[in-house]
Design a protein around this motif. Structure first.
Motif, PDB file in Angstrom:
ATOM      1  N   ARG A 145       0.837  -1.208   0.000  1.00 24.31           N
ATOM      2  CA  ARG A 145       0.000   0.000   0.000  1.00 24.31           C
ATOM      3  C   ARG A 145       0.874   1.261   0.000  1.00 24.31           C
ATOM      4  NH1 ARG A 145      -2.951  -3.193   3.612  1.00 24.31           N
ATOM      5  NH2 ARG A 145      -2.041  -2.120   5.408  1.00 24.31           N
ATOM      6  N   TRP A 146       1.952   1.249   0.800  1.00 25.99           N
ATOM      7  CA  TRP A 146       2.864   2.396   0.855  1.00 25.99           C
ATOM      8  C   TRP A 146       3.495   2.620  -0.519  1.00 25.99           C
ATOM      9  CZ3 TRP A 146       8.141   2.747  -0.039  1.00 25.99           C
ATOM     10  CH2 TRP A 146       8.742   3.940   0.321  1.00 25.99           C
ATOM     11  N   SER A 147       3.960   1.543  -1.133  1.00 25.70           N
ATOM     12  CA  SER A 147       4.606   1.636  -2.443  1.00 25.70           C
ATOM     13  C   SER A 147       3.656   2.225  -3.482  1.00 25.70           C
ATOM     14  CB  SER A 147       5.080   0.249  -2.881  1.00 25.70           C
ATOM     15  OG  SER A 147       5.637   0.291  -4.169  1.00 25.70           O
ATOM     16  N   LYS A 148       2.434   1.744  -3.492  1.00 23.71           N
ATOM     17  CA  LYS A 148       1.438   2.244  -4.451  1.00 23.71           C
ATOM     18  C   LYS A 148       1.133   3.716  -4.190  1.00 23.71           C
ATOM     19  CE  LYS A 148      -3.119   1.433  -6.384  1.00 23.71           C
ATOM     20  NZ  LYS A 148      -4.391   0.775  -6.266  1.00 23.71           N
ATOM     21  N   ALA A 149       0.998   4.089  -2.924  1.00 23.88           N
ATOM     22  CA  ALA A 149       0.691   5.479  -2.576  1.00 23.88           C
ATOM     23  C   ALA A 149       1.820   6.424  -2.999  1.00 23.88           C
ATOM     24  CB  ALA A 149       0.427   5.604  -1.074  1.00 23.88           C
ATOM     25  N   VAL A 150       3.073   6.007  -2.825  1.00 21.46           N
ATOM     26  CA  VAL A 150       4.215   6.834  -3.230  1.00 21.46           C
ATOM     27  C   VAL A 150       4.208   7.014  -4.743  1.00 21.46           C
ATOM     28  CG1 VAL A 150       6.750   6.893  -3.421  1.00 21.46           C
ATOM     29  CG2 VAL A 150       5.674   6.283  -1.243  1.00 21.46           C
ATOM     30  N   ARG A 151       4.017   5.919  -5.486  1.00 23.78           N
ATOM     31  CA  ARG A 151       4.030   6.004  -6.946  1.00 23.78           C
ATOM     32  C   ARG A 151       2.844   6.815  -7.475  1.00 23.78           C
ATOM     33  NH1 ARG A 151       3.663   0.605  -8.691  1.00 23.78           N
ATOM     34  NH2 ARG A 151       3.220   0.006  -6.558  1.00 23.78           N
TER      35      ARG A 151
END
Length: 127
Positions: free
Chosen positions: A9-15
């Motif tokens: 979820r963090w990775s998707k939010a950053v991208r």
């Protein structure tokens, strides 16, 4: 260190925040691309910053490898994106021990800036 659902979820939010664009070279990527990573500015092993969106930069595979091997370039990029004040706030959080008994924290030198940092004894083998 194994990835979990919160990491994804963090990775998707950053991208998403960075509009699927590498913050170093400016290359845009499709939303489902494996070529764009969410890179941590300070180690993801630092639990208090692991899922902090300010601690993430979208970077293509090549740029991610480059900034992970060139700490000065990573700091310069992070300061440009975050500003000096936010970067310093994160740096202090990364290098301030959690309020725990001293027995479960191990001091080590941060591989990005060389300053003393602390990590849980159970995670120390990852450094």
């Amino acid at each position: 260190m194994k990835r979990n659902a919160a990491d994804a979820r963090w990775s998707k939010a950053v991208r998403e925040r960075d509009d699927y664009t590498c913050q170093r070279c400016g290359a845009q990527h499709p939303t489902k691309s494996f070529g764009l990573h969410a890179a941590h500015i300070f180690s993801r092993g630092i639990k208090r910053l692991r899922h902090d969106l300010r601690n993430g930069i979208s970077a293509c595979r090549g740029c991610h490898a480059y900034i992970d091997q060139h700490s000065e370039a990573k700091e310069e990029l992070a300061r440009r994106i975050l500003g000096d004040e936010t970067y310093e706030e994160l740096r202090l959080l990364a290098h301030t021990p959690l309020k725990r008994s001293g027995t479960d924290l191990v001091p080590f030198d941060c591989r990005h800036c060389g300053e003393p940092a602390y990590v849980k004894r159970s995670q120390f083998n990852h450094y």
